[in-house]
Design an enzyme around this catalytic site. Structure first.
Site, PDB file in Angstrom:
ATOM      1  N   TYR A 119       3.276   1.876  26.926  1.00  0.00           N
ATOM      2  CA  TYR A 119       2.207   1.561  27.605  1.00  0.00           C
ATOM      3  C   TYR A 119       2.515   0.738  28.972  1.00  0.00           C
ATOM      4  O   TYR A 119       3.219  -0.322  29.020  1.00  0.00           O
ATOM      5  CB  TYR A 119       1.035   1.020  26.961  1.00  0.00           C
ATOM      6  CG  TYR A 119      -0.126   0.753  27.813  1.00  0.00           C
ATOM      7  CD1 TYR A 119      -1.415   1.635  27.920  1.00  0.00           C
ATOM      8  CD2 TYR A 119      -0.137  -0.706  28.275  1.00  0.00           C
ATOM      9  CE1 TYR A 119      -2.351   1.166  28.751  1.00  0.00           C
ATOM     10  CE2 TYR A 119      -1.478  -0.870  28.837  1.00  0.00           C
ATOM     11  CZ  TYR A 119      -2.343  -0.119  28.955  1.00  0.00           C
ATOM     12  OH  TYR A 119      -3.380  -0.588  29.711  1.00  0.00           O
ATOM     13  N   GLU A 144      -2.939   2.780  35.343  1.00  0.00           N
ATOM     14  CA  GLU A 144      -2.501   2.798  34.080  1.00  0.00           C
ATOM     15  C   GLU A 144      -1.602   3.855  33.654  1.00  0.00           C
ATOM     16  O   GLU A 144      -2.188   4.971  34.347  1.00  0.00           O
ATOM     17  CB  GLU A 144      -3.961   2.717  33.065  1.00  0.00           C
ATOM     18  CG  GLU A 144      -3.560   2.755  31.549  1.00  0.00           C
ATOM     19  CD  GLU A 144      -4.877   2.601  30.745  1.00  0.00           C
ATOM     20  OE1 GLU A 144      -5.072   1.791  30.095  1.00  0.00           O
ATOM     21  OE2 GLU A 144      -5.512   3.659  30.617  1.00  0.00           O
TER      22      GLU A 144
END
Length: 386
Positions: A109, A197
């Site tokens: 991530y 993101e």
């Protein structure tokens, strides 16, 4: 402003970030043609909506044949998707992204955002990427790593290496991550973004990094400098009332209550909603008509508020600084008559010519109640809403 995944990936590619090949399709036939153009034996069909959590909602599926691509795309197109990120709205799927299948070894991530607490840009990463990253952050926060970027020095290579080591990457992968983070930093600053993101940022079977998914939010206040981003806007992915408000330069957010709010000034609007809550009510919306409110904007605000069947009363809270309260009062009366408001309206005016404005409201033959102060207005609105 939000972007579709394929749009975000186009921006990624323009800044040198590695992304998988993909083709956008609006019909099942276009999806098949896209899969044939990409080649291979496995494809991922991804619904294009402005929300995360698509996979759990049936918006991401694996196809192992051209026939499956056609079937999956045909089923997705035209469907609606509601996730924990859509705010109760069901987003229509008008496009799908056909992406090449990737052999994944590990999911990471990585994101970059405006860190208001530290007044800088901050990168956030985790070796536990994937669909449950929110659960990871809540239950095992020690697996989340952050790097704060100094506003003067900018992102430094050693900070990228620090993030890479925290994610357990090899030396080669750390170099790749450095390039990715530096590209994200340039993209973030040059396009006036508020959030980027990548979830997941994957380590492929060959050991290379790839941005498998992409999410971007842009700061709406900076869009006047970026017509290329404005051209990417998809109003079908927005709340219809909020999109309509934006056309009239009104700041509007739909909420779940039954008391409509019309206020001039964002801070005053927040305070108004708080006082409604303190008095046992629930605001139906956030609506800031701005410091230079006019009769026309007031009328449009009434139209937006009354578009919701759930509104049982309206609280108008205006501080007359730049604008005169008697003009706002006339605007409220005119808008009430033009729109045909069918619910009680409570009005609190304060500031320039407030007394004249209150007198106009008291003397009009309409279901409009004046309030002495904000708390009095909130109490009357809550009572009127039942």
């Amino acid at each position: 402003m939000n972007f579709h995944e394929y749009q975000a990936k186009d921006l990624f590619a323009a800044y040198g970030l590695p992304v998988p090949r993909g083709v956008v399709a609006k019909t099942a036939d276009e999806a098949v043609a896209g899969a044939e153009e990409l080649g291979g034996e496995v494809w991922v069909v991804k619904a294009q909506v402005h929300a995360g959590g698509r996979g759990k909602a049936g918006g991401v599926k694996l196809a192992k044949s051209i026939d499956e691509v056609r079937e999956i795309a045909g089923n997705m197109l035209g469907m609606t998707i509601e996730t924990y990120q859509t705010g109760g709205l069901a987003m229509p799927v008008n496009e799908v992204l056909i992406a090449e299948g990737i052999d994944i070894d590990q999911e990471l991530y990585l994101s970059v955002l405006v860190d208001r607490a530290n007044k800088c840009i901050t990168f956030i990463g985790s070796a536990a990427g994937g669909v449950d990253i929110e659960q990871v952050a809540a239950e095992t926060p020690d697996k989340i790593f952050s790097v704060e970027v100094d506003n003067t020095e900018g992102l430094q290579p050693y900070q990228c290496r620090k993030m890479g080591f925290a994610l357990g990457l090899t030396s080669k992968q750390v170099r790749q991550l450095t390039g990715i983070m530096q590209g994200l930093d340039r993209l973030f600053r040059e396009k006036d973004l508020s959030l980027v993101e990548i979830n997941p940022l994957v380590v492929m079977a060959d050991g290379n990094l790839l941005a498998l998914d992409a999410k971007i939010n842009a700061d709406s206040n900076g869009l006047f400098r970026h017509p290329d981003l404005v051209a990417m806007r998809d109003v079908t992915q927005e709340d219809p009332t909020e999109a309509r408000a934006a056309q009239h330069d009104l700041s509007y957010v739909t909420l779940d209550g039954n008391i409509g709010c019309m206020v001039n000034g964002a801070g005053l609007a927040m305070a108004t909603m708080d006082v409604i809550k303190l008095n046992g009510g629930e605001p139906a919306n956030f609506l800031d008509v701005g410091g230079g409110a006019t009769a026309e904007r007031v009328a449009e605000a009434f139209k937006l508020i009354t578009a919701s069947d759930g509104v049982k009363a309206i609280l108008v809270n205006i501080f007359g600084g730049i604008v005169r309260c008697d003009l706002i009062a006339q605007g409220v009366i005119t808008a009430y008559q033009e729109v045909g408001v069918q619910v009680p309206v409570v009005v609190r005016l304060e500031g320039t010519n407030a007394e004249q404005g209150q007198k106009m409201l008291d003397e009009c033959d309409l279901e409009i109640t004046s309030a002495a102060n904000l708390n009095d207005g909130a109490l009357k609105a809550v009572a009127a809403a039942g």
